[in-house]
Design a protein around this motif. Structure first.
Motif, PDB file in Angstrom:
ATOM      1  N   ILE A   1       6.579   1.882 -18.964  1.00  0.00           N
ATOM      2  CA  ILE A   1       6.089   1.468 -18.282  1.00  0.00           C
ATOM      3  C   ILE A   1       4.489   1.206 -19.398  1.00  0.00           C
ATOM      4  O   ILE A   1       3.615   0.584 -19.662  1.00  0.00           O
ATOM      5  CB  ILE A   1       5.076   2.392 -16.701  1.00  0.00           C
TER       6      ILE A   1
ATOM      7  N   CYS B   1       1.015  -5.100  -9.976  1.00  0.00           N
ATOM      8  CA  CYS B   1       2.377  -4.623  -9.268  1.00  0.00           C
ATOM      9  C   CYS B   1       2.872  -4.132  -8.014  1.00  0.00           C
ATOM     10  O   CYS B   1       2.131  -3.766  -7.571  1.00  0.00           O
ATOM     11  CB  CYS B   1       3.426  -4.331 -10.597  1.00  0.00           C
TER      12      CYS B   1
ATOM     13  N   LEU C   1       2.591   0.976  -8.655  1.00  0.00           N
ATOM     14  CA  LEU C   1       3.981   1.886  -9.556  1.00  0.00           C
ATOM     15  C   LEU C   1       3.636   2.628  -9.810  1.00  0.00           C
ATOM     16  O   LEU C   1       2.858   3.242 -10.606  1.00  0.00           O
ATOM     17  CB  LEU C   1       3.199   0.315 -10.738  1.00  0.00           C
TER      18      LEU C   1
ATOM     19  N   PHE D   1       8.284   1.687 -14.248  1.00  0.00           N
ATOM     20  CA  PHE D   1       8.979   0.843 -14.941  1.00  0.00           C
ATOM     21  C   PHE D   1       9.315   1.403 -16.019  1.00  0.00           C
ATOM     22  O   PHE D   1       8.817   0.968 -17.079  1.00  0.00           O
ATOM     23  CB  PHE D   1       7.400  -0.499 -14.783  1.00  0.00           C
TER      24      PHE D   1
ATOM     25  N   LEU E   1      12.551   0.218 -11.548  1.00  0.00           N
ATOM     26  CA  LEU E   1      11.197   0.791 -10.998  1.00  0.00           C
ATOM     27  C   LEU E   1      11.353   1.088  -9.878  1.00  0.00           C
ATOM     28  O   LEU E   1      12.155   1.232  -9.554  1.00  0.00           O
ATOM     29  CB  LEU E   1      10.665  -0.990 -10.961  1.00  0.00           C
TER      30      LEU E   1
END
Lengths: 151, 366
Positions: free
Chosen positions: A124, A47, A79, A82, A64
């Protein structure tokens, strides 16, 4: 007077000898075709925090956040969190379609019932661990590359 | 002298024969219906209002949920209207895929109607046969776009997925299979005396009344009016195919049944031709800008959904979102004639007449 009924009964008799069309689900697992849309799998490494999935989502169920890359020599973000609110996700597949790096992809997992609403909040970690039956064919770049041929 | 009085009967909204969440307030005198009033809105989600805050790609999954028995035609209505307003060209291959899936969806929709309608008038097994064959279509769709009901398949400028290897051949096999099945259906239902006595001469209305109420689709054609938008205002590539428009003679429920069954046969014809002409290669996506900004203007397009004229009216102010979006949903317009048809009927015909209209509540309430 009853000719039509007898004729109809003939169809019933004809079908009696035909093989069964039902599946023995859930006793036997039912395989879905590759393109089937189940629940997303996320690869946080891929990501790039471009936020496109969150923007395209029609029901606004993706949240996110990113943070600065811990490696000072690398640019860009990584990231941080998320979350998919699976209560309102309609599995329209648009998030995987816009993802430029295929970080978010679909899986074929369709047994998604849970006992409480809280469990439908997929974070996530859950999305990363959901790594079974990942769809092999992805239609990414369809929106981004006009006229581009998809595989 | 025995004192009699009229009685109010509440049908629905949770009732298996109302095909969703339709509520009917029926005033009955003995077994005769004096007055009937449909109450709608139980499935209203405000799709049109929501669409004002969504860009054109995001609206497509919402249209899946309007007429959930033929989501492909809904998809097409919105993308077709957008494409017309933007003046986009659609690649051949995408057009063929669109026509194939729309006609398959028409067959699936008519099969559901046929099955549930027969269930309404008291026959159990046709429902099972109809759903068995519909399943074949849903499996084809599942393979093509990864969903069985809510496809989200079409995009402005093309379609999302190309046909997987061997899929077109599978469609061809299905057409052959379905042609054989049609003979079975006619043997099973068409000559059945109970079905005939339940439907022949019931729920008749005239051409004039049908036009006055703005009926479309099989509900209009059953009165003998030859009106099919695929023929009258050809869109997509329908002008390339040869097919007939089945019309009725008497306008009763039995005619409606025959009309829809013949429509399935015509759809099979179209699919067969499309499969034979299907282009070898080519793109499935036209030249589309990355952000869809629709030029300022207004457009109305009407397409022939399984239920009638499905219209899409877009008012654009040049943004990536429509300023106003309006769907002309055929079920909503077709339902308006129901109180007229029910007046003076026996209560046992209520479900038969309601079922004959073929409404989908997701579309009525939108």
């Amino acid at each position: 007077m009853v000719l039509g009924l007898v004729k109809g009964l003939g169809i019933t008799l004809k079908n009696m000898t035909k093989p069964r069309v039902t599946y023995r689900y859930p006793d036997e697992p039912l395989k879905m075709p590759d393109r089937f849309r189940g629940i997303q799998y996320l690869d946080p490494e891929k990501c790039i925090v471009c936020n496109q999935c969150a923007r395209i989502c029609p029901t606004d169920c993706i949240q996110l956040t990113g943070k600065k890359n811990p490696d000072p020599e690398k640019k860009g973000k990584v990231l941080d969190t998320f979350d998919i609110n699976f209560e309102i996700c309609i599995l329209c597949d648009l998030c995987t379609e816009v993802c430029p790096t295929e970080a978010i992809v679909m899986t074929n997992n369709y047994e998604l019932a849970v006992y409480s609403r809280d469990e439908l909040f997929k974070d996530i970690r859950w999305l990363h661990e959901n790594n079974q039956n990942i769809r092999s064919e992805n239609s990414t770049n369809l929106i981004k590359k006009p006229g581009g041929k998809t595989t | 002298m025995l004192r009699t009085e009229e009685m109010l009967l509440n049908v629905g909204p949770q009732h298996p024969s109302t095909h969703g969440v339709l509520r009917l307030i029926v005033k009955i005198d003995g077994e005769m219906i004096v007055d009937a009033e449909p109450v709608i809105g139980y499935l209203h989600r405000g799709t049109e209002k929501l669409a004002e805050d969504l860009n054109y790609t995001q609206i497509i999954p919402y249209t899946d949920r309007m007429d959930y028995l033929s989501a492909m035609t809904n998809n097409y209505a919105i993308v077709h209207a957008t494409e017309q307003l933007m003046g986009l060209e659609i690649p051949e291959r995408a057009e063929y895929l669109r026509v194939i899936v729309m006609e398959l969806n028409r067959i699936a929709s008519h099969l559901v109607w046929m099955g549930t309608y027969l269930l309404d008038v008291g026959a159990m097994s046709p429902f099972l046969y109809a759903f068995r064959d519909r399943e074949e279509i849903l499996n084809l769709f599942n393979e093509l776009c990864g969903a069985r009901i809510t496809y989200n398949y079409m995009r402005v400028g093309g379609v999302k997925w190309d046909a997987p290897p061997g899929w077109i051949e599978k469609v061809g096999t299905f057409v052959e299979y379905m042609k054989k099945q049609m003979r079975d259906y006619h043997a099973l239902i068409t000559g059945n005396e109970i079905f005939i006595s339940r439907t022949k001469g019931v729920g008749v209305y005239s051409k004039e009344l049908a036009i006055q109420y703005g009926l479309s689709g099989a509900n209009l054609r059953v009165t003998g009016i030859d009106w099919d938008l695929r023929k009258k205002q050809p869109y997509s590539i329908y002008s390339r195919f040869e097919f007939d428009v089945p019309t009725g003679k008497t306008g009763d429920l039995y005619d409606k049944y025959l009309c829809r069954m013949n429509e399935v046969v015509e759809s099979l014809k179209i699919i067969e031709q499309a499969v034979n002409q299907f282009p070898e290669g080519g793109s499935i996506m036209g030249k589309v800008p990355r952000v869809l900004r629709v030029p300022e203007g207004e457009i109305y397009v009407g397409i022939e959904s399984p239920r009638g004229e499905l219209g899409c009216h877009i008012v654009s102010k040049g943004k990536d979102k429509p300023w106003r979006l309006k769907f002309r949903r055929p079920s909503f317009y077709n339902l308006q004639i129901l109180p007229v048809l029910l007046k003076g009927e026996n209560i046992s015909n209520l479900v038969a007449i309601l079922g004959g209209i073929d409404i989908v509540l997701g579309e009525v309430d939108c």
